[in-house]
Scaffold this active site. Structure first.
Site, short mmCIF file in Angstrom:
data_model
loop_
_atom_site.label_atom_id
_atom_site.label_comp_id
_atom_site.label_asym_id
_atom_site.label_seq_id
_atom_site.Cartn_x
_atom_site.Cartn_y
_atom_site.Cartn_z
N GLN A 164 21.64 68.05 33.37
CA GLN A 164 22.84 68.89 33.22
C GLN A 164 22.62 69.98 32.16
N LYS A 186 38.05 66.82 36.74
CA LYS A 186 36.90 66.40 35.92
C LYS A 186 36.26 65.11 36.43
N GLY A 188 16.53 63.32 29.78
CA GLY A 188 15.56 62.27 29.48
C GLY A 188 14.74 61.93 30.72
N TYR A 228 24.00 63.62 21.81
CA TYR A 228 24.04 63.49 23.28
C TYR A 228 25.40 62.97 23.74
N GLU A 229 25.66 63.20 25.01
CA GLU A 229 26.96 62.86 25.62
C GLU A 229 28.12 63.58 24.93
N TYR A 274 44.99 60.38 2.35
CA TYR A 274 46.03 60.68 3.34
C TYR A 274 47.31 59.89 3.07
N GLY A 311 24.89 73.42 26.49
CA GLY A 311 24.98 71.97 26.69
C GLY A 311 26.44 71.56 26.68
C1 LIG Z 1 24.47 51.94 30.18
C2 LIG Z 1 24.34 52.82 28.99
C3 LIG Z 1 24.08 52.02 27.80
C4 LIG Z 1 23.78 52.50 26.65
C5 LIG Z 1 23.50 53.92 26.35
C6 LIG Z 1 22.55 53.92 25.26
C7 LIG Z 1 21.70 54.83 25.02
C8 LIG Z 1 21.63 56.17 25.69
C9 LIG Z 1 20.26 56.65 25.62
C10 LIG Z 1 19.87 57.87 25.74
C11 LIG Z 1 20.73 59.08 25.94
C12 LIG Z 1 21.26 59.06 27.29
C13 LIG Z 1 21.94 59.99 27.80
C14 LIG Z 1 22.31 61.28 27.20
C15 LIG Z 1 22.65 62.12 28.39
C16 LIG Z 1 23.39 63.39 28.11
O1 LIG Z 1 23.56 63.82 27.02
S1 LIG Z 1 23.99 64.10 29.51
C17 LIG Z 1 24.78 65.56 28.99
C18 LIG Z 1 26.07 65.27 28.30
N1 LIG Z 1 26.77 66.47 28.07
C19 LIG Z 1 27.96 66.51 27.55
O2 LIG Z 1 28.50 65.49 27.17
C20 LIG Z 1 28.63 67.84 27.51
C21 LIG Z 1 29.87 67.82 26.69
N2 LIG Z 1 30.83 68.69 27.28
C22 LIG Z 1 31.83 68.21 28.05
O3 LIG Z 1 31.95 67.02 28.31
C23 LIG Z 1 32.77 69.23 28.57
O4 LIG Z 1 32.26 70.46 28.72
C24 LIG Z 1 34.05 69.36 27.75
C25 LIG Z 1 34.81 68.06 27.96
C26 LIG Z 1 33.76 69.57 26.27
C27 LIG Z 1 34.86 70.54 28.26
O5 LIG Z 1 34.79 70.56 29.65
P1 LIG Z 1 35.39 71.74 30.50
O6 LIG Z 1 35.16 71.45 31.93
O7 LIG Z 1 34.98 73.06 29.99
O8 LIG Z 1 36.89 71.47 30.14
P2 LIG Z 1 38.14 72.39 30.13
O9 LIG Z 1 38.15 73.22 31.36
O10 LIG Z 1 38.25 73.00 28.79
O11 LIG Z 1 39.26 71.27 30.32
C28 LIG Z 1 39.52 70.33 29.36
C29 LIG Z 1 40.44 69.34 30.05
O12 LIG Z 1 39.65 68.48 30.86
C30 LIG Z 1 39.86 67.16 30.42
N3 LIG Z 1 38.59 66.42 30.56
C31 LIG Z 1 37.38 66.81 30.15
N4 LIG Z 1 36.49 65.84 30.43
C32 LIG Z 1 37.17 64.87 31.05
C33 LIG Z 1 36.79 63.60 31.56
N5 LIG Z 1 35.53 63.17 31.49
N6 LIG Z 1 37.75 62.83 32.11
C34 LIG Z 1 39.04 63.26 32.16
N7 LIG Z 1 39.46 64.46 31.68
C35 LIG Z 1 38.53 65.23 31.13
C36 LIG Z 1 40.26 67.28 28.98
O13 LIG Z 1 40.92 66.15 28.54
C37 LIG Z 1 41.13 68.49 29.02
O14 LIG Z 1 42.38 68.09 29.54
P3 LIG Z 1 43.68 68.93 29.13
O15 LIG Z 1 44.76 68.22 29.89
O16 LIG Z 1 43.81 68.80 27.66
O17 LIG Z 1 43.48 70.34 29.58
C1 LIG Z 2 18.32 62.49 22.45
C2 LIG Z 2 19.00 63.40 23.42
C3 LIG Z 2 19.02 63.05 24.76
C4 LIG Z 2 19.64 63.89 25.69
N1 LIG Z 2 19.61 63.56 27.01
C5 LIG Z 2 20.17 64.39 27.93
C6 LIG Z 2 20.10 64.09 29.33
O1 LIG Z 2 19.57 63.06 29.72
N2 LIG Z 2 20.65 64.95 30.21
C7 LIG Z 2 21.26 66.09 29.79
O2 LIG Z 2 21.74 66.83 30.66
N3 LIG Z 2 21.35 66.39 28.48
C8 LIG Z 2 20.81 65.59 27.54
N4 LIG Z 2 20.89 65.90 26.20
C9 LIG Z 2 21.58 67.12 25.77
C10 LIG Z 2 22.89 66.85 25.06
O3 LIG Z 2 23.83 66.30 25.92
C11 LIG Z 2 23.39 68.12 24.42
O4 LIG Z 2 22.45 68.55 23.47
C12 LIG Z 2 24.74 67.90 23.78
O5 LIG Z 2 25.74 67.75 24.77
C13 LIG Z 2 25.14 69.01 22.79
O6 LIG Z 2 25.14 70.24 23.39
P1 LIG Z 2 24.36 71.49 22.76
O7 LIG Z 2 22.96 71.09 22.53
O8 LIG Z 2 24.65 72.63 23.66
O9 LIG Z 2 25.04 71.74 21.37
P2 LIG Z 2 25.90 73.03 20.92
O10 LIG Z 2 27.11 73.04 21.73
O11 LIG Z 2 25.05 74.24 20.95
O12 LIG Z 2 26.21 72.59 19.45
C14 LIG Z 2 25.84 73.33 18.28
C15 LIG Z 2 27.02 73.34 17.29
O13 LIG Z 2 28.10 74.08 17.85
C16 LIG Z 2 29.30 73.37 17.76
N5 LIG Z 2 30.16 73.69 18.89
C17 LIG Z 2 29.81 73.96 20.17
N6 LIG Z 2 30.90 74.17 20.94
C18 LIG Z 2 31.97 74.04 20.15
C19 LIG Z 2 33.37 74.12 20.37
N7 LIG Z 2 33.89 74.38 21.56
N8 LIG Z 2 34.19 73.91 19.32
C20 LIG Z 2 33.68 73.61 18.11
N9 LIG Z 2 32.36 73.51 17.85
C21 LIG Z 2 31.51 73.72 18.85
C22 LIG Z 2 28.89 71.89 17.78
O14 LIG Z 2 29.87 71.07 17.17
C23 LIG Z 2 27.58 71.95 16.98
O15 LIG Z 2 27.89 71.86 15.59
C24 LIG Z 2 20.26 65.08 25.26
C25 LIG Z 2 20.24 65.43 23.89
C26 LIG Z 2 19.62 64.60 22.98
C27 LIG Z 2 19.61 64.99 21.53
#
Ligand SMILES: CC/C=C\C/C=C\C/C=C\C/C=C\CCC(=O)SCCNC(=O)CCNC(=O)[C@H](O)C(C)(C)COP(=O)(O)OP(=O)(O)OC[C@H]1O[C@@H](n2cnc3c(N)ncnc32)[C@H](O)[C@@H]1OP(=O)(O)O
Ligand SMILES: Cc1cc2nc3c(=O)[nH]c(=O)nc-3n(C[C@H](O)[C@H](O)[C@H](O)COP(=O)(O)OP(=O)(O)OC[C@H]3O[C@@H](n4cnc5c(N)ncnc54)[C@H](O)[C@@H]3O)c2cc1C
Length: 642
Positions: free
Chosen positions: A122, A256, A162, A404-405, A552, A128
């Protein structure tokens, strides 16, 4: 106690049986300590063990039980990841939640049999957090009924997923779906990346590893680019969203719903964090009861460093947090499984609550876990800094969870949206519409805290005090936000100007949930001795946490200075009470030496002899004179002597 930690006596017994079986299988042990291996060697070693596990897993665990699988992974493959980590953590969950029945029948059995290896792609180089601005496109070609995946510029390269770099041959790829020039936003697609026979990247695919990281170096986090790469229409994951052959788009029941794989990890990672915190504390606490340094009473021999109050203060509140996170994590997983079941049958009404809860928990738990592990490292003095302690690796892996996440600040802001909506209900006299997790926002609290005023009140007055501060901060931040908008500020600008205060509210709300989950669990326990030990830990938890957020409660006079003194005294009282149980409270997690991978944290406490053995096995000690000396240092010294 192990039954409390792992959920039941059966689970605790199974863990023991699994560890015992692994202990008898040398082929599943690290062939040498991981810190002495290069990244390539570690990946090779991990793949070797992974292959044996695939063959023999059925002899060791019930492979359909996620908890057993998780334990097996931790023991054999360890925390640093493995070449198939994302396959289980996200690829299979994404297919399970987002692929239609027909698609699941085609791909899931192959994934479960490990015929194919998948990941979740993703994040991109340029984005991200902000998923709406991902740049990879999937454009529908009506003529061929295919989606054309494309990476328009360098920032659109997938970056971070990953096991994407070298191990996976498939991925769930998130891309903006474009049909007849209309952009429908990010959607998940099943994409083959490599040839199944040769493992070579398929034409149109650019793929590789992004290089070494702070930790998790067994995982080949990767980059991925598409050059007009075609996949069938039916590779769009179609459980909730559909695209018909003529390009007709059928929208999902919740905007979502395609984010469910992320929510899955956010829910499950909490207990993973608790385990890492408890592991580091187990190492530090065992070592602290072996290490003798200095005297408390000069007429007495040197004491174990665990006798120092500062050492106890450094370690014991984190022990309480590890338990609290484990209990809150278990509740969250239950809620997640319930919501997932409801979603599959079309009821999406609980998604917002789950998203808010997991967003807050993920952020608070990962941050406090990092804090606790770093304190554990420092509590081991110099030896904590050595890789022999293994704490630095645990730290590096754990704090990955802050990013992450969903980056922690961003996820706290997601919870804040939910809290502000709830505050608006309170302000408009609609408190009866509040969900159960925020119902306290609509309840009028007493003018002052009754902590220390009502004897035998259990933890009720503490919970009420946490509720008061959380409610007050939520309403305050919401007022600030609404006030700015009333003054004519645009919604987004007003939001940004209040975001520090909003995130404070999110943290307080989440910490309240964690306290409540701990109280709920202790109230359920029947065994008197276990209840007593956990009640002591809970006393430490509520007092320590309250002291930490006391400003607080002091600012509106809800807590008085004398109550604060009482709370502080309670912390010291319970540090002393917990001291005799400290090692046992961590040994109860029953981590084996194989799993802990720590010379310092060995169960037998035989630290010094083994540290010396470990140092002698350093590759640098294979020879007495290194070539860096013969080639550079020796000639330099000789030249200087002339
Ligand atoms: C089995 C597992 C066990 C253990 C795990 C252990 C180890 C893990 C090991 C390794 C690492 C593994 C994996 C890592 C993988 C990754 O990192 S994958 C990539 C992850 N990326 C992210 O998490 C990105 C973060 N960003 C977001 O989630 C979204 O962009 C956002 C939520 C910040 C914003 O999304 P938008 O689509 O832009 O949102 P928006 O249009 O502003 O709308 C916000 C409204 O949407 C609602 N909403 C957002 N997300 C959800 C959801 N998931 N479910 C329900 N609703 C959702 C939100 O509440 C807002 O609602 P409003 O009513 O307020 O508008
Ligand atoms: C160990 C590891 C494993 C990962 N595995 C995966 C994977 O398997 N698949 C995958 O798709 N991704 C993966 N990722 C990516 C990961 O999900 C992203 O790095 C993460 O979601 C953060 O996004 P970013 O890097 O764009 O950070 P950025 O968004 O660029 O963050 C930089 C700074 O900006 C701030 N910021 C950004 N947006 C806002 C906002 N709206 N409001 C306030 N502050 C903001 C943040 O708080 C932060 O301080 C992994 C990352 C790591 C470190």
């Amino acid at each position: 106690m192990a039954a409390q930690i792992w959920g039941s006596e059966k689970r605790a017994r199974r863990r023991r049986e699994i560890s015992a079986k692994i202990a008898q299988m040398p082929e599943l042990h690290d062939s040498k300590p991981l810190p002495f291996m290069t990244r390539e060697e570690k990946i090779m070693e991990s793949a070797r063990k992974l292959t044996i596990l695939t063959e023999k897993m059925g002899q060791i665990i019930d492979p359909t039980d996620p908890a057993e699988l998780y334990h097996l992974n931790n023991e054999v493959l360890g925390l640093e990841g493995n070449p198939m980590a994302l396959h289980g953590v996200m690829f299979i969950p994404a297919l399970s939640a987002q692929a239609s029945d027909e698609q699941q029948a085609k791909w899931l059995p192959r994934a479960l049999r490990r015929e194919i290896i998948g990941t979740y792609a993703q994040t991109e180089l340029g984005h991200g957090t902000n998923l709406q601005n991902l740049e990879t496109t999937a454009t529908y070609d009506l003529a061929t009924q295919e989606f054309v995946l494309h990476t328009p510029q360098i920032t659109a390269l997938k970056w971070w997923p990953g096991n994407l770099g070298k191990s996976s041959n498939y991925a769930v790829v998130v891309a903006h779906m474009i049909i007849k020039a209309k952009n429908y936003g990010p959607h998940p697609f099943m994409v083959q990346l490599r040839d199944e026979k040769t493992h070579e990247p398929l034409p149109g695919i650019t793929i590789g590893d992004i290089g070494p990281k702070m930790a998790y170096n067994i995982v080949d986090n990767g980059f991925l680019g598409f050059n007009k790469y075609r996949i069938p229409r039916t590779n769009l994951l179609m459980r909730h969203t559909k695209v018909e052959a003529d390009g007709t788009y059928i929208k999902p029941p919740h905007a979502k719903i395609n984010y469910s794989a992320m929510v899955h990890v956010r829910a499950y990672m909490l207990t993973g964090q608790a385990i890492m915190l408890a592991s580091a504390l187990n190492i530090a606490t065992r070592y602290s009861s072996v290490r003798r340094q200095g005297q408390i009473d000069k007429s007495q021999p040197e004491v174990k460093v665990l006798e120092y109050q500062t050492q106890q203060h450094r370690l014991f509140p984190s022990i309480a947090r590890a338990y609290a996170f484990q209990f809150a994590g278990a509740e969250t997983v239950k809620l997640y499984e319930h919501v997932l079941k409801e979603m599959k049958s079309g009821n999406v009404s609980l998604m917002a609550d789950l998203h808010a809860l997991t967003s807050g928990l993920k952020s608070v738990v990962t941050y406090q876990t990092g804090e606790g592990i770093e304190q554990a490292r420092m509590a081991c003095g110099g030896h904590g800094y050595s890789m022999a302690s293994y704490i630095s690796e645990i730290y590096g892996v754990a704090i990955g969870g802050c990013t992450y996440e969903g980056e922690n600040m961003v996820m706290l802001l997601q919870l804040a949206r939910y809290l502000v909506k709830s505050a608006a209900l309170v302000k408009s006299g609609q408190s009866s519409k509040l969900g159960p997790l925020v119902a306290y926002l609509g309840v009028k609290s007493e003018p002052t805290s009754l902590i220390d005023r009502i004897p035998n009140s259990g933890f009720t007055e503490y919970v009420k005090t946490f509720q008061h501060v959380s409610k007050r901060q939520t309403l305050k931040a919401a007022d600030m936000f609404f006030g700015l908008m009333e003054k004519g500020e645009k919604r987004e600008i007003a939001w940004n100007k209040c975001s520090v205060e909003l995130n404070r509210a999110s943290r307080l709300h989440t910490r309240l949930f964690i306290v409540e989950a701990f109280v709920r669990r202790v109230n359920e326990i029947a065994d008197i001795r276990i209840k007593e030990a956990l009640t002591d830990l809970l006393h430490l938890h509520v007092n320590y946490e309250l002291l930490d957020i006391a400003s607080y409660a002091l600012e509106d006079g809800f807590l008085s200075a004398s109550q604060l003194d009482y709370i502080r005294d309670q912390v010291y009282l319970y540090l002393g009470k917990i001291r005799p149980n400290a090692v046992s409270l961590l040994d109860s997690w029953e981590f084996s030496d194989i799993e802990l991978r720590s010379v310092l944290g060995r169960r037998d406490g035989n630290v010094y002899e083994n540290l010396f053995k470990w140092a002698k096995s350093s590759p640098l000690n294979k020879t007495d004179v290194l070539s860096s000396v013969t080639q550079y240092l020796k000639p330099m010294m000789e030249k200087a002597r002339l």
